[in-house]
Scaffold this active site. Structure first.
Site, PDB file in Angstrom:
ATOM      1  N   SER A   1      -0.974  -0.828 -10.026  1.00  0.00           N
ATOM      2  CA  SER A   1      -1.699  -2.105  -9.446  1.00  0.00           C
ATOM      3  C   SER A   1      -3.095  -2.144  -8.982  1.00  0.00           C
ATOM      4  O   SER A   1      -3.568  -3.065  -9.220  1.00  0.00           O
ATOM      5  CB  SER A   1      -0.367  -2.685  -8.534  1.00  0.00           C
ATOM      6  N   LYS A   2      -3.192  -1.263  -8.314  1.00  0.00           N
ATOM      7  CA  LYS A   2      -4.826  -1.235  -7.873  1.00  0.00           C
ATOM      8  C   LYS A   2      -5.420  -0.949  -8.876  1.00  0.00           C
ATOM      9  O   LYS A   2      -6.720  -1.485  -8.962  1.00  0.00           O
ATOM     10  CB  LYS A   2      -4.881  -0.135  -6.658  1.00  0.00           C
TER      11      LYS A   2
ATOM     12  N   SER B   1       0.883  -1.204   0.087  1.00  0.00           N
ATOM     13  CA  SER B   1       0.205   0.072  -0.047  1.00  0.00           C
ATOM     14  C   SER B   1       0.685   1.252  -0.119  1.00  0.00           C
ATOM     15  O   SER B   1       0.302   2.474   0.101  1.00  0.00           O
ATOM     16  CB  SER B   1      -1.007   0.072   1.226  1.00  0.00           C
TER      17      SER B   1
ATOM     18  N   TYR C   1       2.192   1.838  -7.378  1.00  0.00           N
ATOM     19  CA  TYR C   1       0.966   1.356  -6.663  1.00  0.00           C
ATOM     20  C   TYR C   1      -0.339   1.622  -7.137  1.00  0.00           C
ATOM     21  O   TYR C   1      -1.384   0.444  -7.205  1.00  0.00           O
ATOM     22  CB  TYR C   1       1.366   2.184  -5.534  1.00  0.00           C
TER      23      TYR C   1
ATOM     24  N   THR D   1      -8.604   2.457  -3.886  1.00  0.00           N
ATOM     25  CA  THR D   1      -8.180   3.664  -3.410  1.00  0.00           C
ATOM     26  C   THR D   1      -8.510   4.891  -4.577  1.00  0.00           C
ATOM     27  O   THR D   1      -8.838   4.404  -5.844  1.00  0.00           O
ATOM     28  CB  THR D   1      -6.546   3.815  -3.500  1.00  0.00           C
ATOM     29  N   ASP D   2      -8.420   6.200  -4.376  1.00  0.00           N
ATOM     30  CA  ASP D   2      -8.752   7.155  -5.305  1.00  0.00           C
ATOM     31  C   ASP D   2      -7.741   7.488  -6.203  1.00  0.00           C
ATOM     32  O   ASP D   2      -7.725   8.105  -7.174  1.00  0.00           O
ATOM     33  CB  ASP D   2      -9.195   8.500  -4.512  1.00  0.00           C
ATOM     34  N   GLU D   3      -6.367   6.811  -5.850  1.00  0.00           N
ATOM     35  CA  GLU D   3      -5.218   7.209  -6.550  1.00  0.00           C
ATOM     36  C   GLU D   3      -5.324   6.388  -7.979  1.00  0.00           C
ATOM     37  O   GLU D   3      -4.626   6.830  -8.709  1.00  0.00           O
ATOM     38  CB  GLU D   3      -3.985   6.677  -6.022  1.00  0.00           C
TER      39      GLU D   3
END
Ligand code: NAD
Ligand code: TYD
Length: 349
Positions: free
Chosen positions: A160-161, A86, A157, A131-133
């Site tokens: 990948s999310k 994360s 990161y 996530t919002d990312e």
């Protein structure tokens, strides 16, 4: 009785969710599956570890055979999937482990659940916590991420999310597999690993260590109290519509440097230092590569459809959080020294 698998339950958000679910739903069996990487710590769950409706299982979501055995042994009805690598800075150094855990690990869970539930998806659910990312970076122009915002990840990161979110949606579209996804803004609160901004800086202020501010400190993050994230997950898990995405956030944007000055003020106050004196610890350092300028989430859909709102004002949440880290120095010292890992490695050898 329902058997709910929560992955990553020994981590920061996962431990808050496990606590909420174990205490609120005695009729559920909560199975916490966690590999206990550096970010997983069973000390986060001491208060529920002996609850009759709670089980901890140490294991890796990427181990497809093991996950299949786990589903068979516990007859899993629902999954809330949080296990992940994360931290953005780690993903810049080691993108492979992010692809492995976040993409392949999610796929291993999806495929197991699909095979195990095949025939009837009635009463089954795979809830993916994201996530919002994944939405990328906003300009400083008052716009927000909506559920319909095009994915545009920049870090390994967030890439990948984003990839794992796409697999979850692909399972819904291809197999009619029952899924829900939520995309949340930056969380803060107790039990967060002190590599992330808020606990790292509280700890450094306490120890009079430099505060490494990336770039000019002008990046903006949208902060949500971790227990409010857990309550949103609970609500969406039970009441949200299948196949839908829900954004979670508290309309609470802070420029990093303003947040850092607020933390300094609060920590100084608690430690009896002249307020603001720890500002001398601020040290501007080289910016993070590919540093997203601004995140801001619009959670109107969640509010309008399910009536969710955050419970806490930010200043109160920060005070509570600072107090927790200062009162739980043993937890912080164990985590920073690595002692917690040696203890649980021995126990689960
Ligand atoms: P964390 O790093 O604190 O915890 C992750 C947990 O997953 C740890 O307990 C770790 O041991 C476990 N884990 C890692 N790899 C594993 C594997 N291969 N098998 C089993 N367990 C494994 O993370 P967090 O901040 O609690 O985030 C939880 C989830 O929420 C993540 O999916 C993250 O992307 C998402 N999220 C986090 C935030 C945030 O601000 N922290 C915001 C939005 C979404
Ligand atoms: P972080 O907590 O790592 O969350 P994320 O990168 O997922 O948003 O960082 C929050 C913000 O703080 C981000 O803009 C990077 C910045 N930051 C620093 O300036 N210094 C630090 O030492 C860290 C860890 C983060």
């Amino acid at each position: 009785m329902k058997n709910i698998l929560i992955t990553g339950g020994a981590g920061f958000i996962g431990s808050h969710l496990v606590r909420l679910m174990v205490n609120k739903y005695p009729q559920y069996n909560i199975i916490n599956l966690d590999k206990l990487t550096y970010a997983g710590n069973l000390a986060n769950l001491k208060d529920v570890q002996y609850s009759p409706n709670y089980r901890f299982v140490k294991g890796d979501i990427c181990d497809f055979i093991f996950i299949q055995k786990l589903f068979a042994e516990y007859n899993i009805d629902g999954v809330i999937h949080l296990a992940a690598e994360s931290h953005v800075d780690r993903s810049i150094k080691d993108p492979f482990s992010f692809a492995q855990t976040n993409v392949m690990g999610t796929l291993s869970l999806l495929q197991t659940a699909r095979l195990f539930w095949e025939g009837s998806f009635e009463g089954k659910l795979f809830y993916h916590v994201s996530t919002d990312e994944v939405y990328g970076s906003l300009k400083d122009d008052g716009t927000f991420f909506l559920e319909t915002t095009k994915y545009d990840p920049h870090s390994p990161y967030s890439a990948s999310k984003a990839s794992s979110d796409h697999f979850v949606r692909a399972f819904y579209d291809t197999y009619g597999f029952p899924v829900k996804i939520s995309n949340c803004s930056n969380n803060y609160g107790s039990y967060q690993f002190p590599e992330k901004l808020i606990p790292l800086f509280i700890n450094n202020i306490r120890n009079n260590k430099p505060l490494p501010v990336y770039g000019k400190g002008e990046n903006v993050r949208d902060w949500l109290y971790v227990e409010d994230h857990a309550s949103a997950i609970d609500l969406i898990f039970h009441k949200g519509r299948k196949g839908e995405t829900y954004n979670i956030g508290g309309f609470n944007e802070w420029k990093n440097i303003d947040l850092i000055k607020l933390m300094i003020k609060v920590v100084d106050k608690f430690l009896g230092r002249p307020e603001g004196s720890s500002e001398s610890l601020i040290t501007y350092v080289t910016d993070r590569a590919g540093h997203d300028l601004r995140y801001a989430i619009d959670s109107t859909k969640l509010h309008n459809e399910l009536g969710w709102s955050p419970s806490l004002q930010f200043e109160e949440g920060i005070e509570r959080t600072v107090r927790w880290y200062l009162e739980n120095q043993e937890w912080l010292d164990n985590v920073t020294s690595g002692d917690y890992q040696r203890y649980y490695d021995e126990m689960y050898k």
